[in-house]
Each structure stands twice: as structure tokens, then as C-alpha cells.
Design a protein around this motif. Sequence first.
Motif, short mmCIF file in Angstrom:
data_model
loop_
_atom_site.label_atom_id
_atom_site.label_comp_id
_atom_site.label_asym_id
_atom_site.label_seq_id
_atom_site.Cartn_x
_atom_site.Cartn_y
_atom_site.Cartn_z
N LEU A 201 0.28 5.06 6.56
CA LEU A 201 -0.52 5.86 7.51
C LEU A 201 -0.46 5.26 8.91
N GLY A 202 -0.49 3.92 8.98
CA GLY A 202 -0.43 3.25 10.27
C GLY A 202 0.87 3.55 11.00
N LEU A 203 1.99 3.41 10.30
CA LEU A 203 3.31 3.64 10.91
C LEU A 203 3.49 5.12 11.26
N LYS A 204 3.01 6.01 10.37
CA LYS A 204 3.05 7.45 10.63
C LYS A 204 2.35 7.77 11.95
N SER A 205 1.17 7.16 12.13
CA SER A 205 0.36 7.48 13.31
C SER A 205 1.07 7.04 14.60
N LEU A 206 2.05 6.15 14.45
CA LEU A 206 2.83 5.71 15.62
C LEU A 206 4.04 6.61 15.85
N GLY A 207 4.16 7.68 15.04
CA GLY A 207 5.23 8.66 15.23
C GLY A 207 6.52 8.33 14.50
N LYS A 208 6.46 7.35 13.59
CA LYS A 208 7.68 6.98 12.87
C LYS A 208 7.87 7.86 11.64
N GLN A 209 9.11 7.87 11.14
CA GLN A 209 9.42 8.60 9.92
C GLN A 209 9.24 7.62 8.75
N VAL A 210 8.24 7.85 7.92
CA VAL A 210 7.90 6.86 6.89
C VAL A 210 7.82 7.52 5.52
N VAL A 211 8.32 6.82 4.52
CA VAL A 211 8.15 7.25 3.13
C VAL A 211 7.48 6.11 2.37
N ALA A 212 6.46 6.45 1.58
CA ALA A 212 5.79 5.46 0.73
C ALA A 212 6.18 5.73 -0.71
N ALA A 213 6.48 4.68 -1.47
CA ALA A 213 6.93 4.91 -2.85
C ALA A 213 6.57 3.75 -3.78
N ILE A 214 6.28 4.11 -5.02
CA ILE A 214 6.00 3.13 -6.08
C ILE A 214 6.67 3.63 -7.35
N ASP A 215 7.44 2.77 -8.01
CA ASP A 215 8.14 3.16 -9.23
C ASP A 215 7.23 2.99 -10.45
N TRP A 216 6.14 3.73 -10.47
CA TRP A 216 5.20 3.63 -11.60
C TRP A 216 4.19 4.78 -11.46
N LYS A 217 3.62 5.19 -12.55
CA LYS A 217 2.58 6.21 -12.52
C LYS A 217 1.29 5.58 -11.96
N ILE A 218 0.72 6.20 -10.95
CA ILE A 218 -0.51 5.66 -10.36
C ILE A 218 -1.71 6.09 -11.21
N PRO A 219 -2.58 5.13 -11.62
CA PRO A 219 -3.73 5.50 -12.45
C PRO A 219 -4.56 6.63 -11.81
N SER A 220 -4.99 7.54 -12.66
CA SER A 220 -5.58 8.79 -12.18
C SER A 220 -6.80 8.60 -11.29
N TYR A 221 -7.62 7.55 -11.56
CA TYR A 221 -8.86 7.45 -10.78
C TYR A 221 -8.62 7.16 -9.30
N LEU B 68 -8.40 5.79 7.21
CA LEU B 68 -7.54 4.61 7.15
C LEU B 68 -8.39 3.35 6.89
N SER B 69 -9.58 3.29 7.48
CA SER B 69 -10.46 2.14 7.26
C SER B 69 -10.84 2.03 5.79
N LEU B 70 -11.20 3.17 5.21
CA LEU B 70 -11.60 3.18 3.80
C LEU B 70 -10.44 2.76 2.91
N ILE B 71 -9.26 3.34 3.18
CA ILE B 71 -8.08 3.06 2.36
C ILE B 71 -7.69 1.58 2.48
N ASN B 72 -7.77 1.04 3.68
CA ASN B 72 -7.42 -0.37 3.88
C ASN B 72 -8.45 -1.29 3.21
N LEU B 73 -9.70 -0.83 3.20
CA LEU B 73 -10.78 -1.63 2.57
C LEU B 73 -10.58 -1.78 1.06
N MET B 74 -10.05 -0.72 0.44
CA MET B 74 -9.95 -0.71 -1.03
C MET B 74 -9.27 -1.97 -1.57
N GLY B 75 -8.15 -2.37 -0.95
CA GLY B 75 -7.41 -3.52 -1.45
C GLY B 75 -8.22 -4.81 -1.38
N ILE B 76 -9.03 -4.94 -0.32
CA ILE B 76 -9.84 -6.15 -0.16
C ILE B 76 -10.94 -6.18 -1.23
#
Lengths: 326, 326
Positions: free
Chosen positions: B39-59, B152-160
Amino acid sequence: MANEFLNIVGTLNEAQKILVVGHIMPDGDDISSVLSLFLGLKSLGKQVVAAIDWKIPSYFFEIEEVKYIKNYEEIDVYDFNPDIIVILDASSPDRVGRFSDVLNDFKVIVIDHHATNTYFGDINWVDSTYAATAQMVLRVNKELQVEYDERLSLINLMGIETDTGFFRYSNANERVFRDVASLISLGAKPDFIARMILENRRLEQFKLLSRMIDNLKLECDGKLAYSYLSKKDYEEFNCTDEDSGGFVGEIRSIKGVEVAIFFYEYVKGEVHISFRSKEWFDVSKVAFTLGGGGHPRAAGVTLNGNLEEIVRDVVKLTKANFDLKS
Amino acid sequence: MANEFLNIVGTLNEAQKILVVGHIMPDGDDISSVLSLFLGLKSLGKQVVAAIDWKIPSYFFEIEEVKYIKNYEEIDVYDFNPDIIVILDASSPDRVGRFSDVLNDFKVIVIDHHATNTYFGDINWVDSTYAATAQMVLRVNKELQVEYDERLSLINLMGIETDTGFFRYSNANERVFRDVASLISLGAKPDFIARMILENRRLEQFKLLSRMIDNLKLECDGKLAYSYLSKKDYEEFNCTDEDSGGFVGEIRSIKGVEVAIFFYEYVKGEVHISFRSKEWFDVSKVAFTLGGGGHPRAAGVTLNGNLEEIVRDVVKLTKANFDLKS
């Protein structure tokens, strides 16, 4: 407000003999507040006595300094003859137990974060934007230029951690995190308090929890969850009602549940009912109907009668209120 | 270290097409880190793809933006042809799943807080003094002058929050609380994440917990606690091994317990064993003896055989290690 704060700081600065009083059924915030102000004022060379008219729960004694808090019988207020009495975290005179009898004869400062405070002191600093009274004591101590060591930092931290549900409640705001960061920089270890309070369950408490889960039922398409414990359950596992303190929160934590109800009969024929809701259901309405009280998200009532019948009737009443909404 | 950080910021500043990759079996910190940098890089106007090779838990999908994270099949890395691949929270190439196959063909940045990181990127910022990789992403975003809104604040907080066990682990240091205060000032609500992750247990998970408690036993004067769940238990309550993720911590939380062991047989004949200790017992030694691994306070191993026999033998072995100490 700022004036009350500065007025209190000035008064404490001048006072030589100070009695610091907490409330009955003391919790982590109260014990933390009493002990932090006591240690802070002591470090400034003042003659200070800390007192609470109630037995302090045993697990708090992992913090050695808790032993400095005297009980009502151990002190004679007239004999000590304080310049000032500071009352912490108590919203009304009845919350200080037998100390309420002497308040008229001394100058009284009240520091509290409960919006329901009755302003019963001569100077009252009441501010419900604080998540914990311990944060208000931190401000007083800092303004008095108390030096914080590792112990005082840890003790002051306890109140902030316990009154924010270890940062899980919605009162865990920016100031909470700033205050905790500041106390950590002074030596406090937040995980110590978490371990002390949260990792101290007896096996019997777990067995009681298991029984509660066995009795758990869902209604209203999973939006209403309830469970109960009888006098017999408490006896079987040698537990008191303190051991089931967090159970209604456990019930509420089930996915999709809006309303949680926990019924417990610790004295035969006397059924306490705790209601909690997550987002929209006003549980205080149900509690009021039954003669109890509380807030939209947390309410309670005590009824006399047969546990099984009370469970049946109260669940029925709550379901009826659900139907009104949908 | 500061050079690696500035090198990364400079490289990202210049890049136009960026692939942000998380690790297999993603946890809250990884998802938070990937999404925050995306989201941070997107907001700077860059072309960004986010990816994870695994099923993300539903919650995690209660955070709407999680849907932006693509899985491996959805993207062709050579087709996208990124200027740079940023790998977050992964300590070695095998942790990124099938994305590891393409790493040699692109410039790779690694940002991670695991001390065990193998420095497999072209630029590696690895710093285990950070409690969460999400804090490192916060620093990168701030240096890139990304504007933080409430989401973005909320999403960044989650990891902490998730990587500090909601501030209960000993890694919850001063910087953690300062970063959280800063994110709250930008709009994040810490109680939202706590409710999302912690108040989302299914009733069946509770029933599984109850069964675990029923099987709970103490040994060594209450210093050793253990319990187990069989394939049949998981089937009875329609649960997976994910549902028993926190059980060993629950066992450890009993007063007086030094060592907790949880045995679970999710696949018939395959018994996973989780060890935890509180203060002094080195559980990794027992795990090593059995062919497993881990740390002094947390270790594990998987054994094939009969659940009952394995419980008996491993408890015996652990007791023998207790005897050596006392």
C-alpha cells in the motif's frame, strides 16, 4: 482540570505527612496507583502511609513492595494525623471502606479516572480520558520530579496494563502506549506483569473453565451464547467466584456471538448474571428489566431462585429482545 | 545496518515495478508487512504486486485489503518483470515457497527480523532487535514519505500486535510501544486487531479446549503439566490442528508450572509434541534427544507411533530431565 492537577502537585509538594488510600476490592490499577504515589512521595523524603481497607489478592504479592500497603486495622489515622489524605481510583466515599469515617476531619485529595466520580474531596482531579489512574499518578510523580527506578517503573506500569486488559480494550489509546514506552525506558518489563497476573491459574480453575464450556449453548443463530456454573461445580473444583471472573469474556470471544451471558450460583439460591455484548445489543436494558444495572456492553444483576429456572427465563427474555431488533 | 536500510530505501525510491513477497504459512506479521509495503509503494504511484505462495487464513479477510495479496498461480513473475523483488519476514529462500525458483533472475531485497536469516538477497536488512518485520516496513515507508491513513495504520499495526503476542511477550520493548503510539496517532485502533484475531473462536474450538483440559495432568509436584488430543478428538469437534494452536500456552499458564507439553495427533499415528517452559528448564534438550529442535523455552518434535505410548515415554523422559536438575 489543569488547575486541579497543579493544585494537587502544589499541595503534595508542601505536605509533610500524607496518607495514601485505595479502594475496597482493590484491582491492579488501584494497587499500582497507591504504591506508586507512596514510593514517589517517600523518595522525596516525606512521611507517607499507604492503606487499603481490604485484603489484597495474594498474587499481587509477587511484587514485594505490596507488603508496604497497610490494612485499616494497622493504622490509627488520628494518631498519624496526616496533613493530607490522597484517595486514588475511588469514585465515591463508600469505595474507601472504613476510611470514609475520617474524611471530614482531614483535607482530602481525590485522583480518579472514573466518569462517575462524585467529587467528594477538597481537591478533585477527575479525568475519564485516562485509561488508568496509574497514568494520573505517573503525571503527578513526574511533576513532583520523582526519580523513577526499575521497581517504581514496574509498579506504575501494572495499573496501566491491568486497566486496559493488557492493551486489548478500546481505552488503550495513544497516551497509554506513550506512557508505557516511557516506563519501559525507565526500566519496567511489561511481560513480568502479564506473567504474574495471567499465568497464575490453578489447575482447578482450568477444570472449572472446562465445566463452563461443557454447559455452553448457542441461540439466535449463534448470536447469543450462554453458560452457567452451580454451587456444586464450585465445590467440586474447590473454586470461588473469583476463579470464574473472566468466563463471560471467554463466552463473548466466540466467533459470531453478539451477546454473552454467564450465570453463576456461588451461594446456593443466589444467581449472579453477567451480560456482555460485542457491538450493538444493549445488555443494560435486559439487566434493568431484571432490576440490575450496567452499560450497553457490560451489565449484571443478582436474582434469588432456582438456577435452572433463572437460566431458562433470562435466556427467553434476552431472545425476545433480539427479536425486537431483527 | 543503517547503510542497508538507506540502500533499500534508495533502491525502492528509484524502482517502478516492485514485487512484494511474503512467506509460506503466513502469520499476522507477514501479512501486515506485505500489505503495508504494498500500500505504501502504491501510494507513491509505483506499479506493485503483493504475493504469498500459501492460502491466507480466513480470519485475516476481516481486513478487506488482504484480498489484494495474490497467490502464486495468479501471477507470472517473468511477465510482470519487476525491477526488484522485496521479500518480507522470511529467513531463507525455502520460506517463500515456489517464488524461490525465480530469485536468481531478479534483484532481491530481504527485510527481516529473524536472527537466523541466511542473507539470501542482494541487499539484506536483517535486525533481530525489531519485535516485528512490520516495524521495519514502517521505517521504510516513513523514510519514503508515505502518507499514513487510518487503514494503512491499522494494517501496519497488526504485525506488531501479533508478533508480540499482543504485547505479552518479552520482545514488547520501548520501540514497540512508541511505534504503536505513532500508528494510533495516525488512526489505527489496536482493539480491532485483538478482537479480530482473539474473539473469533468457533464453539467447536472451545469444546476442543474443554477436552484438552479434561486430559490435563500434573507431574513433578505441579512443575510439569501435559495434555493431549487424538485424531478422534479433532474429528469429534470438526477441528483442525490450527484450532489447537494456542493450547500449549494455556497449559503453561497454570500457576507453578515450569514445563508444559502438548501432544496432538491430527494425522493418525503422527504425534506432534510442543514443549514450552517458563523460566529455567531447557526444553530444547528433550526435543533434541527425540530428534526435534527449538529453543530453551519453546521446542517441538514429531514422532510416529501410538499416541498413548508416546505420551507415556516422553513424559517419563522429561521427568528424568527434571530429576537431573533438582
